[in-house]
Design an enzyme around this catalytic site. Structure first.
Site, PDB file in Angstrom:
ATOM      1  N   ASP A  88       8.016  10.204  32.162  1.00 45.33           N
ATOM      2  CA  ASP A  88       7.808   8.750  32.213  1.00 45.33           C
ATOM      3  C   ASP A  88       6.899   8.346  33.354  1.00 45.33           C
ATOM      4  O   ASP A  88       6.346   7.242  33.352  1.00 45.33           O
ATOM      5  CB  ASP A  88       9.152   8.027  32.333  1.00 45.33           C
ATOM      6  N   GLU A 108       4.908  18.602  32.690  1.00 50.81           N
ATOM      7  CA  GLU A 108       5.760  18.010  31.651  1.00 50.81           C
ATOM      8  C   GLU A 108       5.498  18.734  30.337  1.00 50.81           C
ATOM      9  O   GLU A 108       4.345  18.902  29.932  1.00 50.81           O
ATOM     10  CB  GLU A 108       5.448  16.522  31.516  1.00 50.81           C
ATOM     11  N   ASP A 139       4.836  24.241  30.019  1.00 51.43           N
ATOM     12  CA  ASP A 139       6.228  24.637  30.201  1.00 51.43           C
ATOM     13  C   ASP A 139       6.474  24.862  31.689  1.00 51.43           C
ATOM     14  O   ASP A 139       5.898  25.770  32.295  1.00 51.43           O
ATOM     15  CB  ASP A 139       6.474  25.918  29.398  1.00 51.43           C
ATOM     16  N   GLY A 140       7.357  24.052  32.273  1.00 53.76           N
ATOM     17  CA  GLY A 140       7.642  24.163  33.699  1.00 53.76           C
ATOM     18  C   GLY A 140       8.266  25.492  34.081  1.00 53.76           C
ATOM     19  O   GLY A 140       8.031  26.014  35.180  1.00 53.76           O
ATOM     20  N   ASP A 157      12.887  16.942  37.624  1.00 54.03           N
ATOM     21  CA  ASP A 157      13.224  15.663  36.990  1.00 54.03           C
ATOM     22  C   ASP A 157      13.471  15.927  35.512  1.00 54.03           C
ATOM     23  O   ASP A 157      12.626  15.650  34.660  1.00 54.03           O
ATOM     24  CB  ASP A 157      12.076  14.673  37.207  1.00 54.03           C
ATOM     25  N   THR A 159      15.980  16.296  31.844  1.00 55.69           N
ATOM     26  CA  THR A 159      17.036  15.682  31.045  1.00 55.69           C
ATOM     27  C   THR A 159      18.300  16.532  31.199  1.00 55.69           C
ATOM     28  O   THR A 159      18.368  17.445  32.018  1.00 55.69           O
ATOM     29  CB  THR A 159      16.623  15.616  29.574  1.00 55.69           C
ATOM     30  N   ASP A 160      19.319  16.256  30.393  1.00 52.47           N
ATOM     31  CA  ASP A 160      20.533  17.067  30.404  1.00 52.47           C
ATOM     32  C   ASP A 160      20.205  18.502  29.956  1.00 52.47           C
ATOM     33  O   ASP A 160      19.174  18.725  29.307  1.00 52.47           O
ATOM     34  CB  ASP A 160      21.579  16.459  29.467  1.00 52.47           C
ATOM     35  N   PRO A 164      14.858  21.381  25.344  1.00 52.73           N
ATOM     36  CA  PRO A 164      13.822  21.973  26.187  1.00 52.73           C
ATOM     37  C   PRO A 164      14.202  22.055  27.666  1.00 52.73           C
ATOM     38  O   PRO A 164      13.586  22.807  28.420  1.00 52.73           O
ATOM     39  CB  PRO A 164      12.623  21.025  25.984  1.00 52.73           C
TER      40      PRO A 164
END
Length: 286
Positions: A88, A108, A139-140, A157, A159-160, A164
């Site tokens: 974001d 990201e 891909d981090g 940073d 998501t749950d 991914p």
């Protein structure tokens, strides 16, 4: 005439949050997840990944202030910053407010999230074209394994730990993060909820403790994540988040914040007793 559309985020199998939607601004399905941006009645524009609320305009500053400024004001001279995730743009926005940061690399995995936020949520995506930002759609996990750069501060940073983001909670990933950090590097990660996901916090802190000499947990309050009280993990090769925190750097920065301040920085590491007991032995501040 108002829309009769509501969006409902279901959490586990016993809880949901329902918010009135005025208009759907974007809806798509990437290779990784569904991505939606909606205009809500009470929380402004909202980003959802796989139906889970990621960001709302009304309270995003709480999350982004605390994930960025806590590590950046603990590390004495952060010049090279890495963000994994954060599609974001809000974390990059806050990092780039620090004039001493010479380069911020943001990795990201999902181009659709970046595109949707760039087009519909400029409040968070406003620094995507900043020349100090190196935005990579990649891909981090792979990036930290292969990079030769050394970063002063790393911000996960994510998501749950589903879809991914699942590998971003594992031991191999954090060993690679450790390896790409400077000798005095700091890493902060999205750390879930002590109310509803203490098992994930315990697992993540076990991983961090196996890699880093000291680990901590700190909290912030928000409107739209389940339970309202949410956490970040803080791990470091050298610095203590309170003992090495120099309040004068905050004042001398000239920056103004909507959530973060020196007192909040200190208080965030004071955990309620149920969290201290549940995480006993896993956090240096426990």
């Amino acid at each position: 005439m108002h829309s009769e559309l509501w969006i409902e985020e279901k959490f586990q199998d016993f809880l949901s949050l329902k918010i009135k939607v005025e208009k759907v601004l974007f809806s798509g399905k990437s290779d990784f997840q569904t991505v939606d941006v909606v205009e809500t009645r009470g929380h402004g524009k909202m980003l959802l990944n796989d139906g889970l609320i990621m960001v709302t305009e009304r309270d995003e500053f709480a999350y982004h202030d605390m994930i960025a400024h806590v590590p950046l004001f603990v590390h004495p001279n952060p010049k090279n910053v890495l963000i994994i995730g954060g599609g974001d743009g809000g974390t990059a926005r806050e990092v780039l407010r620090h004039s001493g940061v010479e380069k911020c690399t943001m990795v990201e995995i999902d181009a659709m999230v970046v595109k949707a936020c760039r087009e519909h949520i400029p409040q968070t995506s406003c620094e995507f074209d900043n020349p100090r930002l190196n935005l990579l759609i990649a891909d981090g996990v792979k990036f930290v394994k292969e990079t030769n750069e050394k970063f002063d501060v790393v911000i996960i940073d994510s998501t749950d730990p589903i879809g991914p983001a699942a590998p971003l909670f594992g031991p191999e990933f954090y060993q690679d993060v450790f390896n790409c950090m400077a000798d005095d590097g700091v890493v902060v990660s999205q750390g879930e909820s002590s109310w509803y996901a203490m098992d994930i916090q315990q697992s993540l802190l076990h991983v961090l403790n196996s890699v880093f000499p000291q680990c901590f947990l700190y909290n912030f309050s928000n409107l739209t994540y389940p339970g309202g009280l949410w956490s970040f993990t803080f791990a470091s090769k050298k610095y203590h988040p309170l003992q090495d925190f120099n309040r004068s750097r905050v004042h001398n920065s000239g920056l103004e914040f909507d959530y973060y301040n020196c007192a909040v920085h200190k208080a965030a590491f004071s955990l309620p007793n149920f969290a201290r007991k549940g995480l006993e032995g896993l956090i240096a501040n426990g």
